[in-house]
Design a protein around this motif. Structure first.
Motif, PDB file in Angstrom:
ATOM      1  N   THR A  27       0.867  -1.286   0.142  1.00 32.75           N
ATOM      2  CA  THR A  27       0.011  -0.058   0.057  1.00 32.75           C
ATOM      3  C   THR A  27       0.625   1.268   0.012  1.00 32.75           C
ATOM      4  O   THR A  27       0.564   2.203  -0.672  1.00 32.75           O
ATOM      5  N   GLU A  28       2.007   1.305   0.756  1.00 34.45           N
ATOM      6  CA  GLU A  28       2.879   2.256   0.572  1.00 34.45           C
ATOM      7  C   GLU A  28       3.441   2.653  -0.662  1.00 34.45           C
ATOM      8  O   GLU A  28       3.692   3.759  -1.147  1.00 34.45           O
ATOM      9  N   ILE A  29       3.822   1.551  -1.328  1.00 29.88           N
ATOM     10  CA  ILE A  29       4.228   1.620  -2.810  1.00 29.88           C
ATOM     11  C   ILE A  29       3.399   2.298  -3.717  1.00 29.88           C
ATOM     12  O   ILE A  29       3.747   3.188  -4.375  1.00 29.88           O
ATOM     13  N   PHE A  30       2.190   1.824  -3.399  1.00 35.02           N
ATOM     14  CA  PHE A  30       1.188   2.554  -4.376  1.00 35.02           C
ATOM     15  C   PHE A  30       1.083   3.746  -4.072  1.00 35.02           C
ATOM     16  O   PHE A  30       0.588   4.835  -5.238  1.00 35.02           O
ATOM     17  N   ASN A  31       1.015   4.075  -2.728  1.00 36.17           N
ATOM     18  CA  ASN A  31       0.800   5.724  -2.342  1.00 36.17           C
ATOM     19  C   ASN A  31       2.070   6.780  -3.059  1.00 36.17           C
ATOM     20  O   ASN A  31       1.853   7.454  -3.301  1.00 36.17           O
ATOM     21  N   GLN A  32       3.104   5.855  -3.046  1.00 34.28           N
ATOM     22  CA  GLN A  32       4.313   6.924  -3.488  1.00 34.28           C
ATOM     23  C   GLN A  32       4.106   7.101  -5.203  1.00 34.28           C
ATOM     24  O   GLN A  32       4.622   8.016  -5.442  1.00 34.28           O
ATOM     25  N   ALA A  33       3.608   6.159  -5.785  1.00 38.12           N
ATOM     26  CA  ALA A  33       3.469   6.090  -7.088  1.00 38.12           C
ATOM     27  C   ALA A  33       2.225   7.027  -7.364  1.00 38.12           C
ATOM     28  O   ALA A  33       2.371   8.148  -8.422  1.00 38.12           O
ATOM     29  N   ARG A  34       1.320   6.980  -6.604  1.00 36.45           N
ATOM     30  CA  ARG A  34       0.249   8.101  -6.635  1.00 36.45           C
ATOM     31  C   ARG A  34       0.517   9.501  -6.271  1.00 36.45           C
ATOM     32  O   ARG A  34       0.118  10.406  -6.972  1.00 36.45           O
ATOM     33  N   GLN A  35       1.513   9.574  -5.643  1.00 36.78           N
ATOM     34  CA  GLN A  35       2.269  10.904  -4.991  1.00 36.78           C
ATOM     35  C   GLN A  35       3.125  11.635  -6.219  1.00 36.78           C
ATOM     36  O   GLN A  35       3.420  12.415  -5.947  1.00 36.78           O
ATOM     37  N   GLY A  36       3.182  10.518  -7.224  1.00 33.23           N
ATOM     38  CA  GLY A  36       4.410  10.892  -7.981  1.00 33.23           C
ATOM     39  C   GLY A  36       5.830  10.841  -7.788  1.00 33.23           C
ATOM     40  O   GLY A  36       6.782  11.213  -8.460  1.00 33.23           O
ATOM     41  N   ASN A  37       6.270  10.120  -6.955  1.00 30.53           N
ATOM     42  CA  ASN A  37       7.460   9.731  -6.292  1.00 30.53           C
ATOM     43  C   ASN A  37       7.896   8.344  -6.990  1.00 30.53           C
ATOM     44  O   ASN A  37       7.991   7.383  -6.335  1.00 30.53           O
ATOM     45  N   TYR A  38       7.950   8.297  -8.452  1.00 33.21           N
ATOM     46  CA  TYR A  38       8.064   7.459  -9.213  1.00 33.21           C
ATOM     47  C   TYR A  38       9.409   6.710  -9.123  1.00 33.21           C
ATOM     48  O   TYR A  38       9.354   5.338  -9.007  1.00 33.21           O
ATOM     49  N   GLY A  39      10.297   7.106  -8.762  1.00 33.69           N
ATOM     50  CA  GLY A  39      11.664   6.769  -8.475  1.00 33.69           C
ATOM     51  C   GLY A  39      11.626   5.622  -7.250  1.00 33.69           C
ATOM     52  O   GLY A  39      12.148   4.514  -7.312  1.00 33.69           O
ATOM     53  N   ALA A  40      11.213   6.205  -5.911  1.00 33.80           N
ATOM     54  CA  ALA A  40      11.020   5.347  -4.958  1.00 33.80           C
ATOM     55  C   ALA A  40       9.952   4.205  -5.103  1.00 33.80           C
ATOM     56  O   ALA A  40      10.298   3.097  -4.699  1.00 33.80           O
ATOM     57  N   ALA A  41       9.028   4.307  -5.951  1.00 30.46           N
ATOM     58  CA  ALA A  41       7.984   3.379  -6.066  1.00 30.46           C
ATOM     59  C   ALA A  41       8.853   2.360  -6.833  1.00 30.46           C
ATOM     60  O   ALA A  41       8.653   1.146  -6.714  1.00 30.46           O
ATOM     61  N   THR A  42       9.730   2.882  -7.997  1.00 35.68           N
ATOM     62  CA  THR A  42      10.083   1.610  -8.701  1.00 35.68           C
ATOM     63  C   THR A  42      11.087   1.098  -7.999  1.00 35.68           C
ATOM     64  O   THR A  42      11.338  -0.389  -8.042  1.00 35.68           O
ATOM     65  N   VAL A  43      11.873   1.631  -7.231  1.00 35.29           N
ATOM     66  CA  VAL A  43      13.003   0.826  -6.501  1.00 35.29           C
ATOM     67  C   VAL A  43      12.462  -0.177  -5.351  1.00 35.29           C
ATOM     68  O   VAL A  43      12.708  -1.056  -5.350  1.00 35.29           O
ATOM     69  N   ASN A  44      11.616   0.463  -4.930  1.00 34.12           N
ATOM     70  CA  ASN A  44      10.674  -0.372  -3.831  1.00 34.12           C
ATOM     71  C   ASN A  44       9.991  -1.677  -4.507  1.00 34.12           C
ATOM     72  O   ASN A  44       9.910  -2.691  -3.812  1.00 34.12           O
ATOM     73  N   THR A  45       9.327  -1.354  -5.671  1.00 34.00           N
ATOM     74  CA  THR A  45       8.679  -2.525  -6.250  1.00 34.00           C
ATOM     75  C   THR A  45       9.779  -3.547  -6.760  1.00 34.00           C
ATOM     76  O   THR A  45       9.692  -4.831  -6.823  1.00 34.00           O
ATOM     77  N   LEU A  46      10.965  -2.914  -7.067  1.00 31.61           N
ATOM     78  CA  LEU A  46      12.104  -4.103  -7.520  1.00 31.61           C
ATOM     79  C   LEU A  46      12.391  -4.871  -6.167  1.00 31.61           C
ATOM     80  O   LEU A  46      12.643  -6.176  -6.452  1.00 31.61           O
ATOM     81  N   GLY A  47      12.676  -4.118  -5.283  1.00 31.53           N
ATOM     82  CA  GLY A  47      12.970  -4.960  -3.832  1.00 31.53           C
ATOM     83  C   GLY A  47      11.903  -5.929  -3.241  1.00 31.53           C
ATOM     84  O   GLY A  47      12.351  -6.835  -3.025  1.00 31.53           O
ATOM     85  N   THR A  48      10.876  -5.453  -3.557  1.00 33.55           N
ATOM     86  CA  THR A  48       9.546  -6.483  -3.085  1.00 33.55           C
ATOM     87  C   THR A  48       9.420  -7.668  -4.251  1.00 33.55           C
ATOM     88  O   THR A  48       9.327  -8.689  -3.720  1.00 33.55           O
ATOM     89  N   ALA A  49      10.061  -7.494  -5.467  1.00 34.98           N
ATOM     90  CA  ALA A  49      10.156  -8.650  -6.358  1.00 34.98           C
ATOM     91  C   ALA A  49      11.149  -9.439  -6.017  1.00 34.98           C
ATOM     92  O   ALA A  49      10.978 -10.793  -5.891  1.00 34.98           O
ATOM     93  N   VAL A  50      12.142  -8.849  -5.666  1.00 33.56           N
ATOM     94  CA  VAL A  50      13.181  -9.796  -5.244  1.00 33.56           C
ATOM     95  C   VAL A  50      13.028 -10.539  -3.815  1.00 33.56           C
ATOM     96  O   VAL A  50      13.559 -11.443  -3.712  1.00 33.56           O
ATOM     97  N   ARG A  51      12.463  -9.764  -2.871  1.00 29.50           N
ATOM     98  CA  ARG A  51      12.356 -10.489  -1.664  1.00 29.50           C
ATOM     99  C   ARG A  51      10.907 -11.341  -1.613  1.00 29.50           C
ATOM    100  O   ARG A  51      10.426 -11.630  -0.397  1.00 29.50           O
ATOM    101  N   MET A  52      10.347 -11.783  -2.703  1.00 28.06           N
ATOM    102  CA  MET A  52       9.158 -12.181  -2.626  1.00 28.06           C
ATOM    103  C   MET A  52       9.150 -13.750  -2.119  1.00 28.06           C
ATOM    104  O   MET A  52       8.201 -13.911  -1.164  1.00 28.06           O
ATOM    105  N   SER A  53      10.172 -14.098  -2.152  1.00 29.36           N
ATOM    106  CA  SER A  53      10.326 -15.836  -1.582  1.00 29.36           C
ATOM    107  C   SER A  53      10.700 -15.547  -0.073  1.00 29.36           C
ATOM    108  O   SER A  53      10.095 -16.325   0.817  1.00 29.36           O
TER     109      SER A  53
END
Length: 948
Positions: free
Chosen positions: A427-453
């Motif tokens: 939810t925090e990552i979605f909020n970052q993207a919604r607020q226009g903080n695309y850089g942080a949202a992209t990095v956090n999305t990548l980290g989330t994908a890596v840490r999925m297991s």
């Protein structure tokens, strides 16, 4: 742009639903009380316990429906968390294992500190004028003036969140003037509290501003006398600033709670390392005061802190995060985790029933410690999953969405739990993207994908920790209520009075557990998932074992496997060698009951399994139980050719073949079974009766073998083998190759499809094992076999990565056994992708049975000829040729089969004579394979001949 906005709106709506489903639980939620059966008679007198039922749902628009549904789910999750989790302790700084966990600050926290130190508070700290350098400096009076002149500032800070209310409240209790004074007169080595640090930070920030202002005023002055006086005042300000920053810097390594204040201060530029720069200026001799001011004003602005992590260190943490999560990506790993936690939970229940029986007998002795385990506690444990399933599922779901364990504990023991990005909260990552903080949202999305297991692993463990916590609370409530019942009966109370008081106490503990009960339950939850904190030498080793270098080159996991081994050891005869065991038994009480139950149950299971493994419980070879297997490499190769695998139970079928089932990694039960199987194996080949009578010694050997199979010693066995090489030159060469291979493996794991999950898919699609020796041609058309060791290590890692990848494994030659047969790595069935249990088919007859029994027999051909390394295709060619008929003679396998069934072989008595006959028969075939290979590859033959 409009399309992007629409997409973000949809993402925000989805985030709102998820936030409604899995929000942070409100602290004030009322929990539906649980009522023990014994309390029903209380309700007949007092009536039901009042609870909040909530308002009826009113049908409205879609938004109202979602909001109402979200509020109900929120309340339900809060109730579940109160029942099955201890919640996060209120402390801002918490010790979890070897790590100090700092509570993440809320935006209000950061805003409050920014307000305090002057980002938005334009008035700033009102400092009284300091006397001239020649005058007497009244420190106590000065501090009192600071307090009097800044009442508004401290009142403003008091409106912050609970964290700051607490800090400032404590500061008021101790006296703000005393706190500020102590920072200028602080002795080295003193620990500090957060409320004192906050005051010092305020003073340090404004001293920096005023020192700079004084030097600027002095530099601008034209009158020599005034100029000298202004520089003297500026130097005095600078001395105070240096003292404050130095004391703050020293205290950061001494006070745990100081970490919280410093974490927030760093966000707005308060850098205690400024004292180092100031010290360098003050230590210079022969510098006139005007030059002193120039050097001061040339310092970096304090508003731009340099508290950033080094690139190399950060990169190592990122690589470790990718590497560890790639290992955990296999569904089999998660199947093992779930099955192991579930089996251990049930096993502990049975164990507690046994402990209850032991406690009942022990307390019959006059004068015995009456504190005991009750058999009903075991029933609570065994019923835990059913009773708390929904609550545990809700808590687990929230942990999955937030990527955050309720108690900060995790099986992934790395120094940086979130190296890529700053949050895993969807939810925090979605909020970052919604607020226009695309850089942080992209990095956090990548980290989330890596840490999925790792996220799945965390959620699984949260489920079982919830089970363990709830069960422990109920067991403690039961034990305390029964103890109260006994005491009241002994004190002359009636049965009815005792039952009523016991029921009231039990329900009180269940619905509002005291801190001691929650602490014990928290420890029990971690014990159930093997996440308990280590102590002593092992605890001191945790920081070292969390370092990226240790993770990448030897020990990917440490704390959890060590906890597994501790649980296995406490249930094996090895515990008899621990003096603490006897002191526990002598003291009596619950711990004594559990210690005896663990040993008695563990010994019974191990004894029975050992008899089965030794073939004493049925027809000979009807059941073959394998532990770690033989340590001799030749015997292990023969076992592999038979289709027998370590830690399997193999049952003979009607056609004479065997069907095997693995029992590994379902700890601690698997560990006990492995020790028993290894003991039976050693007993068959050990001639020294004194050794056999020492069961603890045999158990220790079994524990050692089992530990080598566990993830936390991955790489350690290879390192040990390399370092024990008798040839120092060869050992150094192999060490270079090993280090390069491990580093390359970690780097290749950054490729999304190179992981344990991909390897699982590859095994299902292609059950044939691949040969991972050097390829014939390298990336740059070079011959990899002639490269330096560290480059060969890279190619070894690359070949292994290809062998584990569904798209590239077909490009590698197959791995052949001694008879030229393709080795298998599975059966190629779908369930092998996720099942923690492996089914195998085996045979136990003929030549390989004889070789396995003898040991030290025929080995695979050397990968080198006269020191010249072969590539994968050359090696396979040699093996195939050595299994072809030689000059009209039978194949190697046929010739050896004829030998072992011959009359002459049957007359041989000793193992050495039998092995000599086998080797003499096989050697011409080995030589023929080498000769045919050299004839096929003249360039290789030239290199081999040159190396003679």
């Amino acid at each position: 742009m409009a399309r992007v906005t629409e997409d973000l709106d949809e993402m925000q709506a989805a985030a709102g639903v998820q936030q409604a489903l899995f929000p942070d639980a409100p602290a004030e939620e009322t929990v539906q009380p649980e009522i023990a059966p014994e309390a029903q008679e209380i309700l007949e007198v007092t009536g039901p316990i009042a609870t909040d039922e909530g308002e009826p749902v009113q049908v409205a628009g879609l938004v109202d429906v979602v909001t109402d549904f979200g509020s109900k789910v929120t309340k339900r999750i809060a109730e579940a968390e109160k029942r099955v989790t201890p919640g996060v302790p209120p402390e801002d700084i918490q010790q979890v294992g070897e790590r100090v966990v700092v509570r993440q600050a809320d935006p209000d926290d950061i805003a409050a500190l920014e307000t305090i130190v002057g980002k938005d508070y334009t008035k700033g700290l009102n400092l009284p004028a300091i006397m001239t350098a020649s005058g007497e400096f009244d420190l106590a009076g000065y501090m009192q003036q600071v307090k009097n002149l800044n009442r508004d500032l401290f009142e403003r800070a008091r409106r912050g969140t609970l964290n700051y209310d607490t800090l400032l409240g404590l500061a008021e209790q101790q006296g703000t003037d005393r706190v500020l004074k102590k920072w200028l007169t602080r002795e080295p080595g003193q620990g500090e509290t957060a409320e004192d640090v906050l005051a010092a930070l305020i003073l340090a920030r404004d001293l920096t501003k005023q020192t700079g202002r004084k030097f600027e005023e002095a530099r601008a002055a034209n009158d020599p006398a005034a100029r000298q006086q202004l520089f003297a005042q500026a130097a005095q300000y600078m001395t105070m600033e240096f003292t404050l920053y130095s004391n703050l810097s020293g205290a950061t390594s001494e006070a745990g709670r100081l970490l919280y204040a410093m974490q927030q201060a760093q966000k707005i530029g308060v850098d205690t390392r400024r004292s180092d720069e100031l010290l360098k200026i003050l230590e210079q001799e022969g510098v006139d005061i005007e030059h002193l001011g120039e050097m001061y004003l040339a310092l970096p602005a304090p508003a731009r802190p340099q508290f950033t992590q080094g690139i190399m260190s950060k990169g190592a943490d990122v690589l470790t995060e990718v590497f560890i999560n790639s290992i955990l990506s296999s569904p089999v790993t998660h199947g093992v985790n779930i099955a192991g936690n579930g089996i251990f939970s049930f096993y502990k229940g049975v164990e507690e029933v046994v402990a209850g029986g032991i406690g009942a007998v022990r307390t019959m002795r006059p004068g015995a410690n009456q504190e005991r385990v009750y058999m009903r506690e075991g029933m609570i444990q065994m019923d835990g999953i059913r009773a708390a399933f929904l609550d545990a599922l809700l808590v687990s779901g929230k942990a999955f969405i937030k990527e955050e364990a309720g108690d900060f504990a995790s099986k992934i023991d790395v120094r940086n739990q979130r190296a890529i990005g700053t949050t895993g909260d969807v939810t925090e990552i979605f909020n970052q993207a919604r607020q226009g903080n695309y850089g942080a949202a992209t990095v956090n999305t990548l980290g989330t994908a890596v840490r999925m297991s790792g996220r799945f692993l965390l959620a699984e463990d949260e489920f079982f920790k919830a089970i363990g916590y709830r069960s422990s609370v109920h067991k403690q409530a039961l034990a305390r209520s029964l103890s109260l019942y006994d005491e009241m009966i002994a004190g002359g109370k009636s049965v009815e009075e005792a039952k009523l008081a016991a029921a009231e106490l039990r329900n009180s503990i269940i619905n509002d557990p005291p801190e001691a009960v929650m602490t014990t339950a928290r420890d029990a939850a971690r014990e159930l998932t093997f996440q308990g904190d280590l102590d002593g030498f092992l605890g001191n080793m945790q920081p070292f074992m969390s370092h990226p270098a240790t993770k990448l080159f030897g020990v990917p996991f440490f704390k959890t496997p060590v906890n597994v081994l501790k649980e296995v050891g406490s249930r094996s005869p090895m515990v008899l060698a621990n003096p603490g065991f006897y002191s526990t038994i002598k003291a009596g009480g619950r711990e004594a009951d559990m210690a005896m139950a663990k040993l008695s149950m563990g010994t019974a299971i191990m004894g029975s399994f050992s008899m089965m493994a030794a073939g004493q419980s049925g027809p000979q070879n009807q059941v073959i139980i394998i532990g770690a297997g033989p340590t001799d490499p030749q015997a292990r190769q023969a076992m592999d050719r038979l289709g027998l695998y370590p830690h399997t139970i193999n049952i003979r079928q009607a056609d004479g073949t065997y069907k095997g089932v693995t029992y590994s990694r379902l700890d601690p039960l698997s560990g006990m079974l492995a020790i028993a199987a290894d003991y039976a194996y050693y007993a068959q080949y050990e001639d020294d009766n004194d050794v056999l009578t020492n069961l603890a010694t045999a158990a220790g050997l079994g524990m050692y073998n089992y530990a080598l199979e566990m993830p936390f010693l991955e790489g350690v066995a290879d390192l040990s083998r390399i370092l024990n090489q008798p040839d120092p030159g060869l050992a150094f060469e192999q060490l270079q190759s090993f280090m390069s291979e491990r580093a390359s493996t970690a780097a290749l794991s950054a490729i999304p499809t190179v992981s344990a999950f991909g390897a699982g898919i590859e095994r299902v699609q292609n059950p044939h094992a691949s040969n991972t020796m050097m390829p014939p041609v390298g990336i740059f058309n070079e011959d990899p076999t002639q490269l330096p060791p560290y480059m060969r290590g890279f190619y070894t890692a690359l070949q292994k990565a290809k062998a584990r990848h569904p798209m590239f494994s077909d490009g590698l030659p197959p791995s052949l056994n001694l008879w030229g047969e393709v080795r298998m790595q599975g059966k190629g069935v779908g369930y092998e992708l996720w099942s923690p249990v492996r089914i195998s088919e085996a045979k136990y007859r003929g030549l390989d049975k004889e070789l396995m029994t003898l040991g030290d027999g025929l080995s695979m051909p050397s990968r080198k000829i006269n020191g010249v390394l072969l590539n994968a295709e050359q090696y396979n060619f040699m093996i195939r040729r050595m299994n072809e008929p030689v000059a009209g003679e039978p194949r190697l396998l046929d010739a050896l089969n004829e030998l072992i069934y011959s009359t002459d072989y049957g007359l041989l008595v000793t193992k050495e004579d039998k092995l000599a006959a086998i080797r003499a028969t096989a050697e011409p075939y080995y030589a023929a394979g080498r000769k045919l290979l050299m004839a096929e590859d003249p360039s290789l033959a030239d290199r081999i001949n040159a190396a003679r």
